[in-house]
Design a protein around this motif. Structure first.
Motif, mmCIF file in Angstrom:
data_model
loop_
_atom_site.group_PDB
_atom_site.id
_atom_site.type_symbol
_atom_site.label_atom_id
_atom_site.label_comp_id
_atom_site.label_asym_id
_atom_site.label_seq_id
_atom_site.Cartn_x
_atom_site.Cartn_y
_atom_site.Cartn_z
ATOM 1 N N ILE A 31 -21.504 4.848 -34.712
ATOM 2 C CA ILE A 31 -20.768 5.260 -33.525
ATOM 3 C C ILE A 31 -21.690 5.284 -32.320
ATOM 4 C CG2 ILE A 31 -19.453 7.122 -32.431
ATOM 5 C CD1 ILE A 31 -19.634 6.978 -36.158
ATOM 6 N N THR A 32 -21.312 4.575 -31.270
ATOM 7 C CA THR A 32 -22.116 4.587 -30.044
ATOM 8 C C THR A 32 -21.817 5.846 -29.256
ATOM 9 O OG1 THR A 32 -20.409 3.273 -28.938
ATOM 10 C CG2 THR A 32 -22.266 2.084 -29.866
ATOM 11 N N ASN A 33 -22.861 6.511 -28.789
ATOM 12 C CA ASN A 33 -22.727 7.746 -28.014
ATOM 13 C C ASN A 33 -22.918 7.443 -26.535
ATOM 14 O OD1 ASN A 33 -22.430 9.486 -30.339
ATOM 15 N ND2 ASN A 33 -24.592 9.097 -30.727
ATOM 16 N N TYR A 34 -21.819 7.019 -25.921
ATOM 17 C CA TYR A 34 -21.859 6.710 -24.488
ATOM 18 C C TYR A 34 -21.889 8.008 -23.692
ATOM 19 C CZ TYR A 34 -20.758 4.268 -20.143
ATOM 20 O OH TYR A 34 -20.807 3.758 -18.875
ATOM 21 N N GLY A 35 -22.612 8.004 -22.575
ATOM 22 C CA GLY A 35 -22.725 9.205 -21.762
ATOM 23 C C GLY A 35 -21.597 9.342 -20.760
ATOM 24 N N ASN A 36 -21.877 9.981 -19.646
ATOM 25 C CA ASN A 36 -20.909 10.094 -18.559
ATOM 26 C C ASN A 36 -21.656 10.004 -17.239
ATOM 27 O OD1 ASN A 36 -22.004 12.688 -18.080
ATOM 28 N ND2 ASN A 36 -20.632 13.572 -19.599
ATOM 29 N N ASN A 37 -21.015 10.381 -16.154
ATOM 30 C CA ASN A 37 -21.654 10.237 -14.842
ATOM 31 C C ASN A 37 -22.844 11.170 -14.650
ATOM 32 O OD1 ASN A 37 -19.927 8.245 -14.023
ATOM 33 N ND2 ASN A 37 -18.447 9.649 -13.124
ATOM 34 N N ILE A 38 -22.986 12.173 -15.510
ATOM 35 C CA ILE A 38 -24.070 13.143 -15.372
ATOM 36 C C ILE A 38 -25.187 12.888 -16.384
ATOM 37 C CG2 ILE A 38 -24.647 15.608 -15.419
ATOM 38 C CD1 ILE A 38 -21.738 16.166 -14.651
ATOM 39 N N VAL A 39 -24.801 12.689 -17.637
ATOM 40 C CA VAL A 39 -25.783 12.525 -18.704
ATOM 41 C C VAL A 39 -25.633 11.139 -19.324
ATOM 42 C CG1 VAL A 39 -26.619 13.409 -20.905
ATOM 43 C CG2 VAL A 39 -25.698 14.989 -19.203
ATOM 44 N N LEU A 40 -26.728 10.406 -19.410
ATOM 45 C CA LEU A 40 -26.697 9.071 -19.990
ATOM 46 C C LEU A 40 -26.882 9.152 -21.499
ATOM 47 C CD1 LEU A 40 -28.900 7.110 -17.422
ATOM 48 C CD2 LEU A 40 -26.416 7.236 -17.517
ATOM 49 N N GLY A 41 -26.069 8.399 -22.234
ATOM 50 C CA GLY A 41 -26.221 8.331 -23.673
ATOM 51 C C GLY A 41 -27.259 7.297 -24.056
ATOM 52 N N THR A 42 -27.985 7.543 -25.151
ATOM 53 C CA THR A 42 -29.030 6.600 -25.565
ATOM 54 C C THR A 42 -29.107 6.463 -27.083
ATOM 55 O OG1 THR A 42 -30.693 8.368 -25.525
ATOM 56 C CG2 THR A 42 -30.468 7.036 -23.523
ATOM 57 N N THR A 43 -28.076 6.889 -27.796
ATOM 58 C CA THR A 43 -28.173 6.896 -29.253
ATOM 59 C C THR A 43 -26.924 6.347 -29.931
ATOM 60 O OG1 THR A 43 -27.299 9.158 -29.435
ATOM 61 C CG2 THR A 43 -29.696 8.922 -29.250
ATOM 62 N N VAL A 44 -27.105 6.041 -31.216
ATOM 63 C CA VAL A 44 -26.020 5.688 -32.126
ATOM 64 C C VAL A 44 -26.054 6.683 -33.281
ATOM 65 C CG1 VAL A 44 -25.208 3.977 -33.808
ATOM 66 C CG2 VAL A 44 -25.975 3.241 -31.537
ATOM 67 N N SER A 45 -24.911 7.272 -33.603
ATOM 68 C CA SER A 45 -24.820 8.180 -34.742
ATOM 69 C C SER A 45 -24.379 7.412 -35.983
ATOM 70 C CB SER A 45 -23.814 9.302 -34.473
ATOM 71 O OG SER A 45 -24.270 10.162 -33.456
#
Length: 290
Positions: free
Chosen positions: A30-44
């Motif tokens: 599962i890709t962990n996409y972020g939002n306008n405040i916090v950027l995602g950088t991981t896959v679970s």
């Protein structure tokens, strides 16, 4: 102007996943996409048998699309990077580490792989292109110019055609001939098409139209829309049952899944789920929908 799909993806972290059968267990990436405040950088990584997270893998900024090689040895992840990303991470499923990073176009979103595992097709939202990756060399072998704001992609079961949803107000689907990696047709669908899926027999393509609140059904033999199905407010992700008798659509605006009977092209059931559902996938044996 920001696309409608971009607005909706900021309210959810899990945006897409596919399942792979490893030697030990069925596993969801599962890709962990972020939002306008916090950027995602991981896959679970989730063990489907126990419904537990077994690993968290660092990839690029704002990972979004994901696909798995037919043999289950690799997972390919697009790193959208808030509209300025341009890479694909290759995950080795044996040890859940990134084995390669491939530069593609600007703002990669949807991704799919050929049935023989030789090519990966990546939709570049902000470039208006599809990058074709040679999986033996982990390099881009071709770049295909398609429609405006492409986001989602699906490949036919025989690998002969790739279908890309171009997300704009006058929505279209580009058809790519994989024999020569060129566009063979452009099909008009509903407003702001998002999720797209090809039926198991390759005869139909279903496209979720986000603003139109409908699903377009394309006849792949004629490249003509044969039906338009109302499904609810802001449909997003879409997938087929294994036998092709049902299509499952995430309805982002009303927190539910619409179940379409493909024999009648009507909604036969709705399933209430969590807030703002986006990505959707079926387990390899077809018994569970995530």
């Amino acid at each position: 102007m920001k696309k409608v799909n971009t607005i909706f993806k900021t309210v959810t972290l899990v945006v897409a996943f596919f399942l792979v059968t490893n030697a030990n267990a069925q596993t969801a990436y599962i890709t962990n996409y972020g939002n306008n405040i916090v950027l995602g950088t991981t896959v679970s990584v989730i063990d489907v048998g126990t419904n537990t997270v077994t690993a968290t893998i660092p990839v690029g900024t704002d990972p979004l699309g994901v696909c798995v090689s037919p043999d289950g040895t690799k997972v390919y992840v697009t790193n959208e990077g808030g509209g300025v990303g341009n890479t694909v991470s290759v995950i080795n499923t044996a040890n859940n580490t990134v084995s390669a990073t491939i530069t593609v176009g600007n703002g990669p979103w949807g991704i799919t792989i050929s049935p023989d595992g030789s090519k990966v097709y990546v939709v570049n939202d902000y470039s208006g292109t599809v990058s074709v990756i040679n999986t033996l060399t982990n390099s881009v072998s071709a770049t295909i110019t398609i429609g405006n704001a492409p986001v989602s992609i699906s490949i036919s079961p025989d690998g002969s055609k790739v279908y890309v949803a171009n997300q704009n107000s006058a929505g279209t689907v580009s058809v790519i001939n994989t024999a020569n990696d060129s566009v063979s047709a452009t099909i008009s669908v509903g407003s702001y098409p998002g999720g797209i899926a090809v039926s198991p027999d390759g005869s139909k393509v279903f496209v979720a139209n986000i603003v139109g609140n409908t699903v377009s059904v394309i006849n792949t033999f004629t490249n003509i829309v044969s039906a338009t199905i109302p499904v609810g407010s802001h449909p997003q992700g879409i997938c087929f049952s294994l036998d092709g008798s049902k299509v499952y659509v995430t309805v982002n605006g009303t927190n539910m899944i619409s179940v379409i009977d493909t024999a009648t092209n009507t909604v036969s059931a709705t399933i209430t789920v969590g807030d703002s559902p986006y990505g959707i996938s079926l387990s390899p044996d077809g018994s569970k929908l995530y």
